[in-house]
Design an enzyme around this catalytic site. Sequence first.
Site, PDB file in Angstrom:
ATOM      1  CE1 TYR A 251      81.688  40.418 133.663  1.00  0.00           C
ATOM      2  CE2 TYR A 251      83.745  41.583 133.430  1.00  0.00           C
ATOM      3  CZ  TYR A 251      82.860  41.280 134.175  1.00  0.00           C
ATOM      4  OH  TYR A 251      82.731  41.524 135.562  1.00  0.00           O
TER       5      TYR A 251
ATOM      6  CE  LYS B 230      77.888  41.854 133.988  1.00  0.00           C
ATOM      7  NZ  LYS B 230      77.848  42.963 134.770  1.00  0.00           N
TER       8      LYS B 230
ATOM      9  CG  ASN C 237      88.512  41.799 135.768  1.00  0.00           C
ATOM     10  OD1 ASN C 237      89.140  41.092 136.619  1.00  0.00           O
ATOM     11  ND2 ASN C 237      88.432  43.277 136.194  1.00  0.00           N
TER      12      ASN C 237
ATOM     13  CG  ASN D 217      89.038  46.268 138.915  1.00  0.00           C
ATOM     14  OD1 ASN D 217      89.241  45.255 138.629  1.00  0.00           O
ATOM     15  ND2 ASN D 217      88.042  46.921 138.393  1.00  0.00           N
ATOM     16  CD  GLU D 218      87.580  45.765 134.103  1.00  0.00           C
ATOM     17  OE1 GLU D 218      86.849  46.679 134.130  1.00  0.00           O
ATOM     18  OE2 GLU D 218      87.263  44.769 133.849  1.00  0.00           O
TER      19      GLU D 218
ATOM     20  CD1 TRP E 119      81.025  41.621 138.119  1.00  0.00           C
ATOM     21  CD2 TRP E 119      82.601  41.639 139.468  1.00  0.00           C
ATOM     22  NE1 TRP E 119      81.011  42.885 138.873  1.00  0.00           N
ATOM     23  CE2 TRP E 119      81.921  42.776 139.596  1.00  0.00           C
ATOM     24  CE3 TRP E 119      83.681  41.164 140.503  1.00  0.00           C
ATOM     25  CZ2 TRP E 119      82.486  43.690 140.689  1.00  0.00           C
ATOM     26  CZ3 TRP E 119      84.250  42.274 141.252  1.00  0.00           C
ATOM     27  CH2 TRP E 119      83.525  43.439 141.359  1.00  0.00           C
TER      28      TRP E 119
ATOM     29  CE1 TYR F  68      78.503  44.831 130.258  1.00  0.00           C
ATOM     30  CE2 TYR F  68      80.409  44.069 131.277  1.00  0.00           C
ATOM     31  CZ  TYR F  68      79.108  44.802 131.645  1.00  0.00           C
ATOM     32  OH  TYR F  68      78.688  45.249 132.568  1.00  0.00           O
TER      33      TYR F  68
HETATM   34  C1  BDP Z   1      84.224  45.241 135.280  1.00  0.00           C
HETATM   35  C2  BDP Z   1      84.654  45.834 136.492  1.00  0.00           C
HETATM   36  C3  BDP Z   1      83.483  45.687 137.688  1.00  0.00           C
HETATM   37  C4  BDP Z   1      82.172  45.756 137.110  1.00  0.00           C
HETATM   38  C5  BDP Z   1      82.105  44.693 135.684  1.00  0.00           C
HETATM   39  C6  BDP Z   1      80.660  44.771 135.276  1.00  0.00           C
HETATM   40  O1  BDP Z   1      85.909  45.517 137.007  1.00  0.00           O
HETATM   41  O2  BDP Z   1      83.703  46.631 138.582  1.00  0.00           O
HETATM   42  O3  BDP Z   1      81.000  45.725 137.983  1.00  0.00           O
HETATM   43  O4  BDP Z   1      83.062  44.903 135.019  1.00  0.00           O
HETATM   44  O5  BDP Z   1      80.341  45.431 134.120  1.00  0.00           O
HETATM   45  O6  BDP Z   1      84.533  46.132 134.280  1.00  0.00           O
HETATM   46  O7  BDP Z   1      79.597  43.815 135.743  1.00  0.00           O
END
Ligand code: BDP
Length: 595
Positions: free
Chosen positions: A471, A571, A469, A415-416, A552, A475
């Site tokens: 945002y 989230k 993933n 993951n990431e 998420w 973010y």
């Molecule tokens: C991503 C991650 C996840 C985090 C999410 C977040 O994969 O584990 O919980 O962002 O920031 O970077 O909510």
Amino acid sequence: MLIAKDTPTRDRRSLDGLWRFLLDPDAIGRRDRWWEKLPTGAVEMPVPSSYNDVYPDPAYRDHVGDVWYETTFRLPPGWAGKRITIQFGSATHRAEVWVNGRSVATHEGGYTPFEADITDLAGPGKESRLAVAVSNVLTWQSIPPGYVEDTPAGRRQRYFHDFFNYAGLHRHVWLVATPKSRIEDITVRTGIDGPDGTVSYRVEATGAGSGQLITQATLTDATGVAVARASGPEGVLRVRQARMWQPGDGYLYQLTVELRDGDSLVDSFPLAVGIRTVEVDGTRLLINGEPFYFRGFGRHEDTPIRGKGHDDVFMVHDFALMEWVGANSFRTSHYPYAEEVLDYADRRGFVVIDETPAVGLNMGLGGGIFGTQGFTTFSDDTINEATQQAHRQAITELITRDKNHPCVVLWSIANEPESDTEASRAYFEPLAAQARILDPTRPVGFANVMLAPPDKDLISDLFDVLLLNRYYGWYVDNGDLTAAEAHLEAELGAWTAKHHKPIIMTEYGADTLAGLHAVVATPWSEEYQVALLEMSHRVFDRIDAVIGEHIWHFADFATSSGVMRVDGNKKGVFTRGRHPKAAVSHLRRRWLGAP
Ligand code: BDP
């Protein structure tokens, strides 16, 4: 190793319950031989559970190092002459096990099962003492990675992932009796040939004389009627007019494998088998030849008090909630879940993206969230060859455990991680190759981070599917969903143009405080979460290569503390206690067509 089961030739006894337990903050347990007997001060601790939140005391929550578990057991008289093992569903993150003062097993990695052979150490009828030291320490060479920092308040575990470092005996512990000559492993692969299904199987037998035993394989349908038989350690069974396993319809056959010595049954093991195929075709992922669209969530094994302890009530409830909102799939973010969860997904017809615990291999991330930065991801002193070896082991243990589950359609090996440097390519190339060798039947992917968009990413060509993933609206472009929409669409267009592979959105979402409402949708309000999901879904619907959406997150979950987290990550579309936020109504409309 096959999971503990009652069969005509095997038996199991649960060791779950209250064990004696002691923290070892000064690391004296090994010196003082606590495996022989725990000193005074031990408390009772439920198994399975994380130990962190059970007592109202920061010493438990913030502990770094070994903790000791102890219990006693007696073998049933009927078990004489059998091979006896103790099976642990997991011990987070590593463990050593002693029986009657003898070290019988060690295991590295917090989310996969292991066993200790105690055949010669515990006689039937006699009381035996079982001790387990479990360490929650994460290092640069563990998966996931972390490091321990000395602070004025004591040692503190630092890590680069956004969920609390829960630890302990998280899953069932079984005392198991198997025949000494036995079935050690079974591998099935299924195919579809017109209306028929095929099940090819391979059985590994072990123990004295096992080479001389006859192997028989019988496939029965859900009503118990035999539909195909074969003999020999490997073979192909053909099921005429088969009923396939498919999303939403978890139809299972049972493959009963028997080892026989003439007329006598030596060992027998039943395996649930779902007949289905998975393949990637251009920008589609096909299950049984049909394009599949993933609707669902990234999740965590995370519940109040028990932390990551497996719990059947929450398991059944969470699946029921996912079905209620119209989800058909989830990702085991960010580690392998209890095998019971995959068994249940098989039966419910849920589709699973199965992930290793390789989370946090990215020092570019995290500043604000995890409170750490300033390292180089791949270097001799940080993520190095030894880490890669642990990662390889984690991939092997995941695939070995889960290869027979029809619900699993895709492996996510990280993951990431950092994925925009030559070092990351050198690190991941052999790991992707290894996953394919271990399982040539399923596609392989990894969840790509926002820092590595298509013009920077250097590893996605090594994988079959793009797991993204993103945002936008959280973010980045926080509070500006118009900009977010344009940026998300532009990026997805660039991925499609560059790779022409299926895209699954494995994360997108917004922290949302349940009960916070706003007339104008502003960040943290329930209205904003809905608006962000609506915006994202508009974009996904315009990009043909997008074949899935995993929000998420399913439910709010615990994290380490930090300026970006208020009592954890918010989230979830459900709270941690599984109360719905407004987003749930939006999802029910989108996924179920509910009014
Ligand atoms: C991503 C991650 C996840 C985090 C999410 C977040 O994969 O584990 O919980 O962002 O920031 O970077 O909510």
